[in-house]
Design an enzyme around this catalytic site. Structure first.
Site, short mmCIF file in Angstrom:
data_model
loop_
_atom_site.label_atom_id
_atom_site.label_comp_id
_atom_site.label_asym_id
_atom_site.label_seq_id
_atom_site.Cartn_x
_atom_site.Cartn_y
_atom_site.Cartn_z
N HIS A 144 -10.65 -4.28 2.68
CA HIS A 144 -10.55 -3.92 4.10
C HIS A 144 -11.44 -2.75 4.48
CE1 HIS A 144 -8.01 -1.11 2.01
NE2 HIS A 144 -7.88 -0.37 3.09
N ASP A 145 -12.01 -2.06 3.49
CA ASP A 145 -12.91 -0.93 3.77
C ASP A 145 -14.37 -1.28 3.57
OD1 ASP A 145 -10.96 0.92 4.50
OD2 ASP A 145 -10.61 1.57 2.44
N ASP A 198 -3.24 4.50 -2.19
CA ASP A 198 -4.35 4.86 -1.32
C ASP A 198 -4.79 6.30 -1.52
OD1 ASP A 198 -5.98 4.24 1.24
OD2 ASP A 198 -4.88 6.04 1.81
N ASP A 211 0.85 -1.19 0.00
CA ASP A 211 0.00 0.00 0.00
C ASP A 211 0.89 1.24 0.00
OD1 ASP A 211 -2.76 0.82 0.10
OD2 ASP A 211 -3.09 -0.83 1.49
N GLU A 252 -6.64 3.54 -5.86
CA GLU A 252 -7.90 3.79 -5.15
C GLU A 252 -8.22 5.25 -5.47
OE1 GLU A 252 -9.85 3.66 -0.68
OE2 GLU A 252 -7.91 4.63 -0.99
#
Length: 889
Positions: free
Chosen positions: A654-655, A524, A425, A581
């Protein structure tokens, strides 16, 4: 008797500025235009005009990908583009609108728009229209009136149009006819009485009738309006008329003059007789090969047909744009199956209740057996863990709880031995407030690090923007009249990307990691790096009096400069993969992000993932949805991604909560349903992502109090929902449904206490303390969800149809409300994917005689392929892949 229409150029009179082409021959028209505009000079092209029907597209097909590319490339080089059509503004097709051209000349030249602003509009007077209606009724001709939004027909015209349409589509099914009508916005009905000149004015009339009738009408009106064309119309003829002086050519000259573009600097493409003035008004006029004979006579050159991508080839041949590298050019990362790991919750190797890097390394054989080829590991950098690692205090150190840099090197090395790549990430919108840069900025406002972040002086918050995790985005510095900006948590101050020193430091760090041997990054919140620098208040949208900061700090104009620089200084120097993202990116801007010259390899599209909530930052606002809604969002996403590049397909991360609970609801524990959902997304065009535990069919937990949650966003959403009027019970229910903690619970390796994740109480409560859903009970067991995922991955990666399922194009198929269906295809193969996401048996209209069942989600060994009266019968939660059998020549 009519409303005169002229365009004025530099105050010139009709001879020098406005040209009417009534009764002129082609040669006379050309001479007149050369007199007005002067000789053509060899200069660079600044503006290109495009007719629509027969030029940009055909009525039964959308704008081709190469034509889209050509227009994108023109815009990328700063060349202006403009639609120039006989259609009214309201009937311009959606795929043409998506091209987002700079200008629109519609109604044959009666309306001119430039970047959304109306520059000119010409319409008929009521008196003139009344006379025309009387005349057409007397001659028994059909009449069509066009306004900028609507088309009105009398009964005679409607009948003629309907009959001609049926003849042109005689080989189409009724369903296909309706599709053509919808795509082209055709409406053939007797609605003339609905025309109200007080509400809208007509700018164009079309008269249809026999050749003799049309000739008589033409003689009566040709000196009082602009005759655009008289053409055969089935058995009849059509006469198209505009207000006097209105035509495409005059509109082009008017817009060129407004924009200070010389005639020699403009170019045009057309196909019909009504495009003659258009071609003659530009320095270079190009006729389509499928165009009229008259148009080809006056054109400077002739390009291929629409089907032959004539526009694209002409622009390439003229070296106006570069040749497009075909999308079929394969990239290594398109073949990957990527498995996301949340390191705190995957495997605890040292008995402290927290997952770590050695724990991941110990499970590489499990991941190899599953069939994944790449791991995406969520942040494991040094961090105080206020947001579980997305608040980084040192980019080049590993958090102590996860291990050491040597452990990371070992993981990369052991992964390579198993042909498993590693991506990390990359969190570069913000850091932790404990990062040395920020600490130095606080300590010394005069240091260079103060400009590494966004500080503003003031007695109160600078504006009313709300952070993603709640509260104002501005946090006060103790002891000073100064605030710092944080789009997310208050312990996550945003970096100042306007500062080139910040960017340089980040680029050095990114290259350092790529040089270590990782395969790339998931980036991210990257669309947050550019802010609205006016810092003005926005209209409040909540009970707290604040406005979502995403309106002013996400995907703002100018972000492309930063993203392109990031790519050029880092990613482009390595053969790496980048997955963005990037919420908030409109589909029409995807080319900039994932196109051939895009910033990233692929992008996550959250539209279908967030179909159950108002937005990613306000998920306490629930929205009802159906399988049909999901289908529409998934297919819209696939079409948009396919036009430009490559997508990253997912149903969990994960979100998000667990996909089984979110999408399947009461059927979350139904094995067939879980497998059908998996098949639905896994065979889409793009790289599939699997989140840890998804391959086991894990479901959401149920917490009994807000104190049981760890996720900073869940806690904020709980309190905000109460503030917005929900009860504590309602708020807790919503947080249970959507909490990010649902997917962050420790991985269940066995059915023992704590699921074999650790031998001590984990950092976060398990979904079940003694997990019924666990890996040990599924590995190697026929019919298990794990085994299904393993076989599905192998079918995509190593099966007979891998090329089609990985690299093939995609198009949606018509299906019933609870079925999602699409076709994957190459020149050699065609595979239909049918997924029933309901508990009912359904029948689908499929021509099944030439289909072979090649895959299904059923546990049974025999192939279930039920046919009933030439219909495909899908059992509850059944998914099948059907290969088209081609006849041997």
């Amino acid at each position: 008797m009519y409303e005169k229409c002229t365009y004025f150029l530099n105050g010139a009179n009709a001879l020098n500025g406005s040209v009417s082409f009534v009764n002129m021959t082609s040669e006379t028209k050309q001479k007149a235009i050369r007199q007005v505009s002067g000789n053509v000079k060899d200069q660079s092209v600044k503006m290109i005009y495009f007719d629509i029907d027969g030029t940009l597209r055909e009525e039964n097909a959308e704008v081709s990908e190469k034509t889209r590319y050509a227009i994108r490339e023109c815009k990328r080089q700063g060349i202006l583009t403009c639609i120039c059509t006989g259609r009214n503004t309201g009937s311009i097709q959606k795929d043409v609108q998506e091209l987002q051209m700079d200008g629109t000349i519609s109604g044959g030249g009666t309306r001119i728009l430039y970047r959304g602003k109306e520059l000119s509009r010409k319409e008929y007077s009521d008196k003139w229209l009344k006379e025309v209606r009387i005349l057409t009724e007397k001659q028994q001709a059909g009449l069509v009136l066009e306004t900028q939004k609507n088309v009105y027909m009398d009964q005679k015209a409607a009948e003629i149009y309907q009959q001609l349409f049926k003849e042109k589509t005689k080989n189409c099914t009724e369903e296909e006819r309706e599709k053509i009508k919808r795509k082209n916005r055709y409406l053939y009905k007797d609605n003339m009485e609905a025309y109200d000149s007080n509400q809208e004015k007509a700018h164009k009339i079309c008269i249809v009738g026999t050749e003799a009738v049309i000739n008589r009408i033409k003689e009566e009106i040709e000196n009082r309006c602009e005759i655009v064309q008289m053409i055969p119309f089935g058995k009849d003829y059509l006469l198209e008329c505009l207000p006097e002086g209105c035509n495409k050519g005059n509109a082009v000259r008017y817009l060129n003059q407004k924009l200070e573009i010389e005639k020699s600097e403009s170019m045009s493409f057309g196909d019909g007789e009504n495009d003659e003035e258009l071609l003659l008004a530009t320095g270079t006029g190009v006729a389509m090969e499928n165009g009229s004979a008259e148009l080809k006579k006056i054109a400077d050159s002739i390009c291929g047909t629409v089907q032959e991508d004539g526009i694209y080839k002409e622009l390439v041949n003229r070296k106006i744009i570069k040749e497009r590298q075909e999308m079929v050019k394969r990239k290594w990362w398109q073949e990957e199956v990527i498995y996301q790991i949340y390191p705190r919750s995957f495997c605890d190797s040292n008995g402290d209740g927290i997952g770590d890097l050695k724990g991941i390394t110990s499970k590489l054989d499990y991941l190899k057996d599953l069939g994944v080829t790449m791991l995406w590991i969520c942040p494991c950098y040094q961090s105080p863990m206020d947001d579980n690692g997305y608040d980084i205090s040192d980019y080049m150190k590993i958090a102590e709880e996860f291990g050491t840099m040597e452990d990371m090197d070992e993981l990369i090395s052991e992964g390579k031995k198993r042909n498993i790549k590693i991506i990390l990430d990359l969190v570069i919108n913000h850091t932790s407030d404990e990062h040395p840069w920020f600490q130095e900025a606080l300590k010394n406002p005069e240091s260079k690090y103060h400009d590494y972040y966004i500080f503003k002086s003031g007695k109160k918050e600078i504006n009313n923007w709300r952070s993603v995790f709640g509260g104002n985005v501005w946090e006060k510095i103790p002891g000073r009249d100064e605030y710092y900006f944080h789009a997310f948590g208050k312990k996550q101050p945003d970096l100042n990307w306007e500062n080139p020193e910040v960017r340089k430091e980040l680029y050095q760090m990114v290259n350092w990691w790529l040089d270590k041997g990782i395969a790339g990054f998931r980036i991210d919140a990257i669309t947050f790096i550019k802010k609205d620098l006016t810092w003005e208040d926005r209209e409040a949208d909540g009970a707290d009096g604040l406005a979502k900061c995403t309106k002013a700090s996400r995907n703002q104009p100018g972000i492309g400069t930063f993203l392109n620089e990031l790519k050029e200084n880092t990613f482009q120097r390595h053969d790496c993969v980048t997955v963005a993202e990037a919420p908030g990116v409109p589909y029409e801007e995807l080319e900039e992000f994932i196109g051939e010259q895009g910033y990233f390899s692929m992008i996550f599209d959250f539209r279908y993932a967030d179909l159950d909530i108002a937005s990613g930052s306000e998920w306490f606002k629930r929205i009802p949805w159906t399988v049909k809604d999901l289908n529409q969002k998934v297919m819209a996403s696939q079409r948009a991604l396919q036009k430009c590049g490559w997508g990253a397909n997912f149903i969990e991360n994960h979100d998000q909560p667990r996909a089984t609970s979110k999408y399947l609801k009461e059927y979350q524990n139904n094995s067939d349903a879980v497998k059908a959902l998996a098949a639905m997304y896994f065979f889409l065009r793009g790289t599939p992502f699997i989140y840890q535990g998804q391959e086991l069919g894990m479901v959401n937990f149920e917490r009994h109090g807000i104190e049981e949650f760890n996720d900073i966003s869940s806690i904020d959403q709980y309190h905000r929902s109460i503030e917005e009027g929900l009860t504590e019970k309602e708020a807790l229910h919503i947080v249970n449904l959507r909490s990010r903690d649902n997917t962050r619970t420790p991985f269940p390796w066995t059915n023992e206490q704590y699921g074999g994740f650790s031998n001590v109480k984990p950092w976060l409560g398990m979904t079940e303390e003694y997990p019924k859903i666990n890996a040990e009970d599924q590995i190697g067991h026929d019919g298990s969800i794990y085994q299904f995922y393993k076989e599905m991955i192998a079918f995509r990666q190593k099966g007979e149809y891998r090329d089609c399922l990985i690299f093939g194009d995609i198009e949606p198929l018509q299906s019933s409300d609870n079925v999602i269906a699409y076709r994957r295809f190459t020149k050699e193969e065609s595979i239909e994917c049918w997924i029933n996401l309901s508990s009912e048996t359904v029948e689908e209209n499929v021509v099944v005689e030439k289909k072979e069942l090649i895959w299904q989600n059923s546990d049974r060994k025999e192939k279930e392929f039920n046919i009933k009266e030439n219909k495909l019968v899908l059992k509850p939660f059944q998914a099948v892949l059907l290969k088209e059998i081609k006849e041997e020549k």
